[in-house]
Design a protein around this motif. Structure first.
Motif, PDB file in Angstrom:
ATOM      1  N   ASN A 108       0.798  -1.223   0.000  1.00  0.00           N
ATOM      2  CA  ASN A 108       0.000   0.000   0.000  1.00  0.00           C
ATOM      3  C   ASN A 108       0.834   1.279   0.000  1.00  0.00           C
ATOM      4  N   ASN A 109       2.154   1.131   0.099  1.00  0.00           N
ATOM      5  CA  ASN A 109       3.031   2.297   0.161  1.00  0.00           C
ATOM      6  C   ASN A 109       4.260   2.103  -0.724  1.00  0.00           C
ATOM      7  N   PRO A 110       4.056   1.884  -2.023  1.00  0.00           N
ATOM      8  CA  PRO A 110       5.211   1.611  -2.876  1.00  0.00           C
ATOM      9  C   PRO A 110       6.191   2.776  -2.893  1.00  0.00           C
ATOM     10  N   LYS A 111       7.458   2.459  -2.680  1.00  0.00           N
ATOM     11  CA  LYS A 111       8.517   3.462  -2.761  1.00  0.00           C
ATOM     12  C   LYS A 111       9.825   2.752  -3.045  1.00  0.00           C
ATOM     13  N   ILE A 112      10.812   3.521  -3.431  1.00  0.00           N
ATOM     14  CA  ILE A 112      12.107   2.965  -3.805  1.00  0.00           C
ATOM     15  C   ILE A 112      12.784   2.303  -2.620  1.00  0.00           C
ATOM     16  N   LEU A 113      13.300   1.084  -2.840  1.00  0.00           N
ATOM     17  CA  LEU A 113      14.215   0.432  -1.901  1.00  0.00           C
ATOM     18  C   LEU A 113      15.390  -0.082  -2.713  1.00  0.00           C
ATOM     19  N   ILE A 114      16.607   0.265  -2.297  1.00  0.00           N
ATOM     20  CA  ILE A 114      17.790  -0.139  -3.046  1.00  0.00           C
ATOM     21  C   ILE A 114      18.837  -0.772  -2.140  1.00  0.00           C
ATOM     22  N   GLY A 115      19.484  -1.809  -2.652  1.00  0.00           N
ATOM     23  CA  GLY A 115      20.557  -2.502  -1.959  1.00  0.00           C
ATOM     24  C   GLY A 115      20.880  -3.779  -2.703  1.00  0.00           C
ATOM     25  N   TYR A 116      21.876  -4.516  -2.232  1.00  0.00           N
ATOM     26  CA  TYR A 116      22.247  -5.763  -2.900  1.00  0.00           C
ATOM     27  C   TYR A 116      22.752  -6.755  -1.859  1.00  0.00           C
ATOM     28  N   SER A 117      23.297  -7.857  -2.322  1.00  0.00           N
ATOM     29  CA  SER A 117      23.819  -8.902  -1.440  1.00  0.00           C
ATOM     30  C   SER A 117      22.688  -9.480  -0.584  1.00  0.00           C
ATOM     31  N   ASP A 118      22.802  -9.400   0.751  1.00  0.00           N
ATOM     32  CA  ASP A 118      21.763  -9.975   1.616  1.00  0.00           C
ATOM     33  C   ASP A 118      20.446  -9.215   1.515  1.00  0.00           C
ATOM     34  N   THR A 119      20.475  -8.025   0.922  1.00  0.00           N
ATOM     35  CA  THR A 119      19.231  -7.301   0.667  1.00  0.00           C
ATOM     36  C   THR A 119      18.365  -8.049  -0.343  1.00  0.00           C
ATOM     37  N   THR A 120      18.928  -9.065  -1.003  1.00  0.00           N
ATOM     38  CA  THR A 120      18.133  -9.956  -1.852  1.00  0.00           C
ATOM     39  C   THR A 120      16.877 -10.419  -1.116  1.00  0.00           C
ATOM     40  N   VAL A 121      17.010 -10.681   0.189  1.00  0.00           N
ATOM     41  CA  VAL A 121      15.854 -11.109   0.988  1.00  0.00           C
ATOM     42  C   VAL A 121      14.750 -10.054   0.928  1.00  0.00           C
ATOM     43  N   THR A 122      15.117  -8.798   1.160  1.00  0.00           N
ATOM     44  CA  THR A 122      14.114  -7.736   1.182  1.00  0.00           C
ATOM     45  C   THR A 122      13.541  -7.495  -0.210  1.00  0.00           C
ATOM     46  N   HIS A 123      14.356  -7.686  -1.241  1.00  0.00           N
ATOM     47  CA  HIS A 123      13.821  -7.565  -2.603  1.00  0.00           C
ATOM     48  C   HIS A 123      12.737  -8.621  -2.860  1.00  0.00           C
ATOM     49  N   PHE A 124      12.949  -9.829  -2.369  1.00  0.00           N
ATOM     50  CA  PHE A 124      11.933 -10.867  -2.559  1.00  0.00           C
ATOM     51  C   PHE A 124      10.709 -10.609  -1.676  1.00  0.00           C
TER      52      PHE A 124
END
Length: 345
Positions: A108-124
């Motif tokens: 309900n609150n789409p916004k940019i999130l950026i990162g890599y490596s273990d941030t793969t979890v948050t991307h999924f």
């Protein structure tokens, strides 16, 4: 599954920094480096930077309180004044956030999130919530790069997050480095040594193929298999799957095992193509290639599946930014890679 694109960033926007895995940003000996990254976001990108309540609580607290990390993530998404979320760094165990996620808050609150490596979890996590996020630079590493940011990294952050036109062709960087200089303040004015980048390498494939981007750090994706955020088989159909490996420099045997598992799940048989990043330190360059060819071509007989190798994303600097769910194209004849739409609206 079509992912919701977040709104583009503009100068003056407020963005949050967040520690979702390793909490080193708040450690006494690393805090100086966090401040360098924060200053670059403010001065070079024109952003107002705020920390979430637990961002700088330090390694011990962050490790012991995954629910507080998730709380920060939920607060950052639900706060309408925050337009983007920048991860401080990766780590090894943000998979521990999963029990504490409210997917409706993200959706309900789409916004940019950026990162890599273990941030793969948050991307999924974001993908499960239905929004696109961005595989790219972190505060402690890329934004706080010694002396100055790489122009290539800076360009793709600006193009992908601040510009709502088509991202277009992503040329290879002219240089690369994964030289490790300890994050000690005495090293802050020493530039990492770079080496010439030899461009993308086509391992197999013909013509052009297009598909939506999905992927991440291979080691982290192994932790996600079987969890609530692992996509159903249909989600991988005709996609462009991106893979990269971390500074742990996994043995090629494990990369082969993991690829074989993607085959056993039916994923490699359903995708449209693979892009694979330059290995850290360029170690196992030939061995990772051989693992891809052995599993994809020789074992699974996927002789026409395009594979573009030695690309600029992930743990080797500099890096581009890959928006999850965006339509991408591999042109085998030109050995080129393009993103055929914007990452933001």
């Amino acid at each position: 599954m079509s992912l919701i694109k977040p709104k583009r960033l503009q100068e003056g926007d407020k963005v949050a920094t967040i520690s979702l895995s390793w909490g080193g940003a708040g450690d006494e000996d690393i805090l100086w480096r966090y401040e360098v990254g924060k200053k670059r976001l403010q001065e070079e990108f024109g952003l107002e930077v705020v920390e979430m309540p637990n961002t700088l609580k330090g390694t011990k607290y962050i490790y012991e309180n995954p629910e507080k990390r998730a709380e920060d993530l939920m607060k950052a998404f639900s706060d309408p004044s925050i337009k983007g979320i920048f991860t401080c760094i990766g780590g090894t165990e943000s998979v521990r956030l999963l029990p504490y996620i409210d997917y409706d808050v993200i959706r309900n609150n789409p916004k940019i999130l950026i990162g890599y490596s273990d941030t793969t979890v948050t991307h999924f996590i974001c993908r499960k919530a239905g929004i696109s996020s961005f595989y790219g630079a972190s505060v402690l590493a890329e934004f706080a790069e010694n002396v100055q940011m790489f122009d290539y990294t800076k360009h793709w952050v600006q193009k992908t997050l601040f510009d709502n036109s088509m991202i277009g062709k992503i040329e290879p960087s002219s240089v690369w480095t994964s030289e490790y200089l300890p994050w000690e303040e005495k090293n802050r004015n020493i530039r990492r040594a770079v080496q010439p980048h030899t461009g993308y390498e086509l391992l197999q494939g013909k013509g052009k193929v297009q598909g939506c981007l999905i992927g991440g750090c291979m080691e982290v994706m192994e932790m996600l298999k079987g969890t609530e955020v692992w996509p159903e088989l249909k989600a991988w159909e005709d996609s462009i799957l991106f893979f990269e490996t971390s500074e742990d420099k996994p043995d090629p045997t494990y990369v082969e095992y993991w690829l074989r598992n993607y085959g056993s799940l039916g994923i490699l048989q359903s995708i449209g193509g693979i892009i694979f990043a330059k290995p850290y330190d360029n170690l196992y360059y030939e061995e990772y290639k051989n693992a891809l060819i052995r599993v994809v071509r020789e074992e699974l007989k996927l002789v026409n599946l395009p594979i573009l190798y030695n690309m600029n994303f992930g743990h080797t600097a500099p890096m581009c930014v890959l928006p999850y769910g965006a339509l991408a194209e591999i042109d085998c004849e030109k050995k080129s890679f393009s993103i055929m739409e914007s990452g933001v609206v």
